[in-house]
Design a protein around this motif. Structure first.
Motif, PDB file in Angstrom:
ATOM      1  N   CYS A   1      49.130  69.153  16.427  1.00 14.79           N
ATOM      2  CA  CYS A   1      49.083  68.917  14.977  1.00 14.79           C
ATOM      3  C   CYS A   1      48.638  70.174  14.226  1.00 14.79           C
ATOM      4  CB  CYS A   1      48.113  67.781  14.659  1.00 14.79           C
ATOM      5  SG  CYS A   1      48.773  66.178  15.109  1.00 14.79           S
TER       6      CYS A   1
ATOM      7  N   VAL B   1      53.655  59.843  16.094  1.00 14.87           N
ATOM      8  CA  VAL B   1      54.197  59.952  14.740  1.00 14.87           C
ATOM      9  C   VAL B   1      53.329  60.896  13.902  1.00 14.87           C
ATOM     10  CG1 VAL B   1      54.773  58.676  12.644  1.00 14.87           C
ATOM     11  CG2 VAL B   1      55.243  57.682  14.870  1.00 14.87           C
ATOM     12  N   LYS B   2      52.035  60.871  14.161  1.00 11.13           N
ATOM     13  CA  LYS B   2      51.156  61.764  13.414  1.00 11.13           C
ATOM     14  C   LYS B   2      51.520  63.225  13.695  1.00 11.13           C
ATOM     15  CE  LYS B   2      46.923  60.024  13.042  1.00 11.13           C
ATOM     16  NZ  LYS B   2      45.641  59.708  13.705  1.00 11.13           N
TER      17      LYS B   2
ATOM     18  N   SER C   1      54.845  64.051  11.974  1.00  8.40           N
ATOM     19  CA  SER C   1      54.675  64.167  10.521  1.00  8.40           C
ATOM     20  C   SER C   1      53.969  65.474  10.170  1.00  8.40           C
ATOM     21  CB  SER C   1      53.843  63.011   9.980  1.00  8.40           C
ATOM     22  OG  SER C   1      54.378  61.788  10.406  1.00  8.40           O
TER      23      SER C   1
ATOM     24  N   PHE D   1      56.900  67.386   8.067  1.00  6.82           N
ATOM     25  CA  PHE D   1      56.807  67.060   6.638  1.00  6.82           C
ATOM     26  C   PHE D   1      56.071  68.150   5.894  1.00  6.82           C
ATOM     27  CE2 PHE D   1      57.057  62.318   7.826  1.00  6.82           C
ATOM     28  CZ  PHE D   1      58.427  62.444   7.948  1.00  6.82           C
TER      29      PHE D   1
ATOM     30  N   TYR E   1      54.629  52.669  12.041  1.00  2.00           N
ATOM     31  CA  TYR E   1      54.395  54.083  11.679  1.00  2.00           C
ATOM     32  C   TYR E   1      55.606  54.713  10.994  1.00  2.00           C
ATOM     33  CZ  TYR E   1      50.855  52.921  15.075  1.00  2.00           C
ATOM     34  OH  TYR E   1      49.853  52.279  15.725  1.00  2.00           O
ATOM     35  N   ILE E   2      56.769  54.355  11.504  1.00  5.52           N
ATOM     36  CA  ILE E   2      57.980  54.879  10.871  1.00  5.52           C
ATOM     37  C   ILE E   2      58.376  53.886   9.788  1.00  5.52           C
ATOM     38  CG2 ILE E   2      60.377  55.566  11.233  1.00  5.52           C
ATOM     39  CD1 ILE E   2      59.615  56.515  13.970  1.00  5.52           C
TER      40      ILE E   2
ATOM     41  N   LYS F   1      57.779  55.155   3.643  1.00  5.56           N
ATOM     42  CA  LYS F   1      57.242  56.449   3.194  1.00  5.56           C
ATOM     43  C   LYS F   1      57.699  57.558   4.148  1.00  5.56           C
ATOM     44  CE  LYS F   1      53.084  58.363   1.210  1.00  5.56           C
ATOM     45  NZ  LYS F   1      52.675  59.517   1.953  1.00  5.56           N
ATOM     46  N   PHE F   2      57.646  57.235   5.448  1.00  3.31           N
ATOM     47  CA  PHE F   2      58.075  58.210   6.453  1.00  3.31           C
ATOM     48  C   PHE F   2      59.536  58.596   6.215  1.00  3.31           C
ATOM     49  CE2 PHE F   2      59.788  59.555  10.478  1.00  3.31           C
ATOM     50  CZ  PHE F   2      58.763  60.288  11.064  1.00  3.31           C
TER      51      PHE F   2
ATOM     52  N   GLN G   1      60.143  60.812   3.184  1.00  4.76           N
ATOM     53  CA  GLN G   1      59.824  62.233   3.408  1.00  4.76           C
ATOM     54  C   GLN G   1      60.888  62.900   4.271  1.00  4.76           C
ATOM     55  OE1 GLN G   1      55.692  61.022   4.561  1.00  4.76           O
ATOM     56  NE2 GLN G   1      55.188  63.038   3.758  1.00  4.76           N
ATOM     57  N   LEU G   2      61.375  62.122   5.228  1.00  4.85           N
ATOM     58  CA  LEU G   2      62.417  62.654   6.105  1.00  4.85           C
ATOM     59  C   LEU G   2      63.666  63.015   5.284  1.00  4.85           C
ATOM     60  CD1 LEU G   2      62.611  62.968   9.219  1.00  4.85           C
ATOM     61  CD2 LEU G   2      63.963  60.884   9.220  1.00  4.85           C
TER      62      LEU G   2
END
Lengths: 486, 667
Positions: free
Chosen positions: A79, A124-125, A128, A132, A183-184, A187-188, A191-192
């Motif tokens: 991350c 997913v974190k 992202s 993103f 998670y997906i 909002k995800f 952004q994608l």
């Protein structure tokens, strides 16, 4: 001696003549001189020093108990972001992250049972955190996607692996959408979708596959994805005229449309008429026309009754000045005619062939040529033959005129062939039209005169009224002043 | 009252009835329906004429329903229609009938094409003012409500622009409804609508009662400013300016500032850019106290933003920001809180940032005064004068006058020179052109000696630049210099060099001599013109290139007024007469033009008394003398001939290096 010297004075002799005629050099030449540049994401604001990464043990060396824990540690480690615009900083850490990402990709694609429920959140974190980002301003404000080199993403060495990992994750047999949807989420996806504006074609390519997988696996997100794409397109058409990923999104839509159930929902028809058709007006149509035409034809293959509104829509947005686009429109019309039903053809033949008749007589030979090529298409020929009584009178005037007047010999030759074909279809009508051609022209001229006359009279009337108004205002004024005098 | 309205509408209606037979609506509608878009467009553009022909009654009952029904057309036609209808009130019978125009405009306000929709909204706004309060509530407000709750986003987008025009004149109950509608559009799920609402938020806030601004607009503003889409958030920044102006300092601090602070640090550069771009407006709106506490720190961040776009926008605002600071303590604030950041920007990696700074930085010298300028700003100016990017240097040089007022240009002259020389030879002709424009100013500030030593050769070199625009600017520059330094200087330094070029093998350079003479002769006066320039011009009449010869004719016409009778009679006239017999048609034409001017001049000189009787400008009746060949021939050849000449003239004006081939092949 000065006679042999170039016209440029001594003071400016240092600059070569070719350099000095700037403004005339081609854009690409100028661009080439500039070094190819890459671009960092807009997220590196002046922040403090980076945390340094320390290598963790290899996953394959860990016991199966520890593996899960280590997997999550590695995800967390990934991350952390690094600034790739600074090519000398954090070299060691960057390399560690790259190796770790590689290991993660391999780990999820070769092992079964490693994507457990507890890992989804970290996965997913990590994705992202890496992909993103606010896309940076374009390096080149008047970026011409057809001619200019795109600016490439600087952090690609990491981002590529993250996308790779994302795809393997989505495609893994262990992947469970029912867990992932926590998670997906919308909002995800939102952004994608924004990332599709990336200037880097490699990134857009990954995004395309990723979005396609998500659309396939997350039924609950489908309507949302379509709606957001809808919004992106509308914004592109009516507000910004700029979005790099139009072609990729259309490509995904092509396969989505293919899977629509029949009868088509009103929502889908609306998308066709209010989004896809107006997209034909875009300045950069050439960049995504193939994908757009594919989507349109997909719709028509699903539901033939859409043919008439679609063709009328295209005629409404027919290019007025851009010949290149006109050629594209003609190409699309031919694709549509290839799949058209004869009953539908009858509905639009008149307006359509009026346009074709204009194209045939275009002074731009590519436009004329493209339109005349319709007569090489067997299916279109059969449609024309069936409706020759309607079509011949529409086409005859233009064809006859350009057979005499067009500057380009190829066009003239093509026109002769077309005229011959049409004559064979209905010789009598052809003869009638030939003999009435002159009278027809004269009738048109007379009509033109009548129109002018009408407007002239209206104009006179307007003047007269204006005068009357003035007079009445004057009278009013005098009446009022008289009363006030009394 | 009633009597007054009668005569106003009476004749119009009567006229309409009278013309019934002449113009049945069918004919007019046929025109509006014509297959040819261009003709349809023409008819729509003359819609007012059609309406006038029909009269107000039939316009209302027949034309408008037709227009409402046939809205499906090309956007260009619709745009024209939307525009026309905005000015139609008079044609439907005045304000009492203005509402008749609403149905077609309502349809137009729902079409997809933004340009059409915007125009329809503009017309609706215009017409709303013509409604009586009662009609407004009966017709206009319901329309706004319909649009605001339309299915497709286009109608809701259009509605956003109409709230503020009907709100002030509506009753309280209706006002509440209008606010309710606006609120729901601000949280619409289509971003296009939210953008429209955000862009009208400030305008709407201005017509609301202060309480409603605080209780309703501020929450909307806060929401829009934290929208998920940056395109919405950035519009909230604009609204912030309007809202801030309405609130007291305490309210501002509590209600708006948290959001504004957040916007200045938004994760999207577009929002930060907007803050930078609107900085002066924001500064004025929030007042000096908040500026010092909040905006200055925010501005510092913008000046060192990670995106060049943001830094450049902020750099543009440096001068305005400093100017608008309260005079008390201004110097300290600038020196301590702004200047350190500016110093950084001078060596920014991005040329647009440096160039933006260079365009305003000189303005700081008047604010900071002589001492600070010399100590702190001068090093920055000098650094920018040496910048690798020509725009930066040019921006500094073009603002020299600001510094000149404060410290005088001498301080800079040593650094100026290399910068000027380099710009003078820049590969981009626009840069060269820009520096030429500043030459007279520089010459005046640096003095004749400095000029002769350092800059004169540059000015002469530009005369032989191969871009026409540069040569042209260079000739005008010479004229301005002569005006500044006087004729003696001209005679010693400029004129000889110009005249030497008359023998240049390149015909473009020979023409430059003529162009110089055209502008210099007046500044230099009769003696220099007659003695030095005229012989050269006359000699060039034998040039082998036709373009040079007809320019000789033009030059002779130009300098004619400066010469005396003898020179005109003895020298100019014979040469022109000879050119009048030239084989080239253009040379002939211009020679004859010049001859007629000269003849007129001679007439005036011979009979000065007549001068007062005929005060007409010289050349006004030159056609008398033009072409003695006979009127028949003249009129026959006239237009085509004229065209040809004009083309040639334009080519000469636009002279581009490539055209040399064209001219040379003629000889």
């Amino acid at each position: 001696m000065s006679s042999s010297s170039p016209p440029v004075g001594a003071a400016s002799a240092a600059i070569s003549a070719s350099e000095k005629v700037d403004g005339f050099t081609r854009k690409s030449v100028r661009k080439a001189q500039r070094q190819k540049r890459s671009q960092g994401s807009s997220q590196f604001r002046s922040q403090g020093s980076q945390a340094e990464l320390h290598p963790l043990p290899q996953l394959k060396d860990a016991t199966s108990n520890e593996q899960q824990e280590l997997f999550c540690q590695k995800l967390q480690q990934c991350c952390i972001l690094f600034d790739f615009m600074d090519s000398v900083s954090d070299l060691k850490s960057k390399e560690i992250k790259r190796a770790t990402l590689n290991e993660l990709v391999e780990y999820v694609s070769t092992n079964r049972g490693v994507i457990v429920e507890s890992a989804y959140s970290d996965i997913v974190k990590m994705i992202s955190a890496n992909i993103f980002r606010t896309l940076p301003p374009s390096d080149n404000p008047d970026f011409d996607p057809e001619e200019d080199e795109p600016t490439l993403e600087a952090s690609w060495p990491h981002i590529q692996l993250v996308y790779e990992f994302f795809l393997r994750f989505l495609e893994s047999p262990d992947f469970q959408p029912s867990i992932a949807k926590r998670y997906i989420d919308q909002k995800f996806v939102q952004q994608l979708l924004e990332l599709f504006d990336s200037e880097d074609p490699r990134e857009r390519d990954f995004l395309k596959t990723v979005l396609h997988r998500i659309y396939g696996k997350f039924l609950g997100l489908r309507a949302f994805i379509r709606k957001q794409i809808n919004n992106i397109f509308l914004r592109f058409i009516y507000e910004t005229e700029h979005f790099n990923g139009v072609a990729e999104l259309l490509e995904i839509l092509g396969s989505i449309i293919n899977g629509f159930a029949l009868p088509l929902k009103a929502e889908h028809k609306q998308f066709l008429m209010k989004v896809l058709i107006p997209m034909h007006t875009a300045k950069g149509l050439a960049l995504f026309h193939a994908q757009l035409a594919y989507c349109v034809v997909q719709f028509l293959e699903k539901d033939t009754t859409l043919t008439e509104p679609v063709i009328r829509g295209l005629l409404k947005f027919w290019p007025k000045t851009c010949s290149q686009k006109e050629v594209m429109f003609l190409g699309e019309i031919e694709e549509i005619l290839d799949v058209i039903e004869p009953t539908q053809f009858k509905k639009i033949e008149e307006p359509l062939f009026k346009q074709i008749s204009k194209c045939v007589s275009s002074s731009h030979f590519q436009v004329a040529e493209r339109a005349l090529y319709f007569w090489n298409n067997e299916y279109i020929l059969s449609l024309i033959e069936e409706n020759i009584d309607k079509i011949l009178p529409i086409m005859f005037g233009s064809l006859y005129k350009i057979s005499k007047e067009h500057w380009n010999p190829t066009i003239v030759a093509l026109v002769y062939n077309v005229l011959k074909t049409l004559m064979e279809m209905n010789g009598k009508l052809f003869d009638d039209l030939t003999s009435s051609y002159k009278a027809e022209r004269q009738r048109e001229k007379k009509k033109e005169l009548e129109r002018e006359e009408l407007w002239k009279k209206l104009e006179e009337l307007k003047l007269k009224k204006a005068l009357e108004k003035q007079n009445s205002a004057y009278n009013m004024h005098s009446i009022l002043s008289n009363t006030s005098d009394e | 009252m009633a009597g007054a309205a009668g005569p106003g509408t009476g004749p119009g209606a009567a006229g309409g009835d009278g013309d019934d037979s002449l113009y049945p609506i069918a004919v007019l509608i046929d025109e509006l329906r014509n297959e040819d878009v261009q003709l349809r467009l023409n008819s729509i553009k003359k819609l007012s004429t059609i309406a006038l022909a029909l009269g107000v009654e039939r316009t209302r009952t027949e034309l408008l329903p037709f227009l409402t029904d046939t809205i499906y057309d090309e956007d260009e036609v619709l745009l024209a229609l939307a525009e026309q209808l905005g000015n139609f009130t008079g044609l439907v019978g005045g304000p009492d009938f203005a509402h008749c125009l609403l149905p077609p405009l309502e349809s137009l306000a729902t079409v997809e094409e933004t340009v059409v929709r915007d125009k329809a909204v503009e017309s609706l706004r215009q017409i709303s003012q013509e409604h009586t309060p009662i009609a407004l509530e009966a017709h206009f407000v319901p329309l706004v409500k319909r649009l605001a709750s339309g299915d497709w986003f286009t109608s809701r987008t259009s509605a956003c622009g109409l709230f503020s025009v009907c709100y002030p004149r509506a009753s309280n109950a209706v006002k509440a409804e209008i606010r309710q509608h606006f609120r729901s559009l601000c949280s619409d799920d289509t971003p296009m609508v939210r953008r429209a609402a955000a862009s009208k938020l400030g305008e709407f806030a201005k017509v609301l009662e202060l309480d409603s601004v605080k209780s309703e607009i501020v929450p909307l503003f806060t929401n829009l400013a934290s929208d998920e889409q940056d395109s919405v958030r950035l519009l909230a920044v604009e609204a912030c300016v309007s809202i801030a102006q309405l609130l007291s300092q305490e309210d501002l601090e509590a209600l708006v500032m948290p959001t504004l602070r957040q916007a200045a640090e938004d994760k999207s550069w577009r929002v930060r850019y907007m803050v930078a771009d609107k900085f002066s407006e924001l500064q004025k709106a929030v007042g000096p106290k908040i500026t010092l506490n909040d905006l200055i720190p925010a501005f510092q961040n913008l000046l060192k933003d990670c995106e060049a776009e943001v830094r450049a926008a902020a750099a543009h605002k440096v001068k305005e920001l400093c100017e608008n600071l309260p005079p008390e303590g201004r110097e300290t604030i600038i020196m301590n809180q702004i200047l350190p950041f500016i110093k950084e920007l001078v060596s920014d990696t991005n040329q647009h940032v440096k160039s933006a700074l260079a365009s305003v930085i000189m303005g700081l010298s008047t604010i900071l005064g002589k001492e600070n300028t010399i100590e702190h700003l001068l090093p920055l100016f000098l650094a920018q004068l040496k910048d690798e990017c020509p725009e930066v240097r040019l921006n500094i040089i073009s603002n020299l006058d600001c510094v000149n007022e404060v410290i005088g240009i001498r301080q800079l002259s040593q650094s100026l020179l290399p910068a000027i020389v380099e710009l003078a030879e820049d590969a981009k002709w626009r840069v060269r052109l820009a520096i030429i424009e500043y030459m007279p100013l520089l010459a005046g500030q640096l003095g004749v000696q400095f000029f002769d030593e350092k800059l004169n050769s540059l000015c002469m070199a530009w005369l032989v630049d191969h871009v026409y625009a540069i040569r042209e600017a260079a000739t005008n520059n010479l004229m301005k210099l002569v005006k500044k330094f006087g004729t003696e200087w001209a005679q010693n330094t400029i004129v000889p060099k110009v005249l030497v070029m008359a023998g240049d093998p390149n015909y473009l350079h020979r023409m430059t001599t003529l162009f110089c003479i055209n502008v210099l002769s007046e500044a230099c006066g009769q003696e220099i013109t007659t003695k030095q320039m005229l012989p050269i011009v006359l000699k060039m009449a034998g040039d082998q290139v036709a373009n040079v010869r007809f320019n000789v004719a033009k030059s002779l016409q130009k300098i004619g007024p400066i010469l005396d009778t003898d020179a005109l009679q003895e020298e100019v006239k014979p040469v022109l007469q000879k050119l009048g017999q030239d084989e080239d048609v253009d040379v002939k034409y211009f020679a004859q033009e010049a001859l007629s001017a000269v003849a007129q001049r001679l007439r005036k000189l011979d009979f000065p008394a007549k001068d007062s009787e005929e005060p007409s400008t010289p050349g006004a009746d030159k056609n008398h003398f033009l072409r003695p060949g006979g009127p028949g021939e003249d009129t026959g050849k006239g237009p085509a001939y004229q065209l040809h000449v004009n083309t040639r003239d334009t080519l000469a004006q636009l002279e581009i290096a490539e055209l040399v081939h064209f001219s040379q092949s003629r000889d």
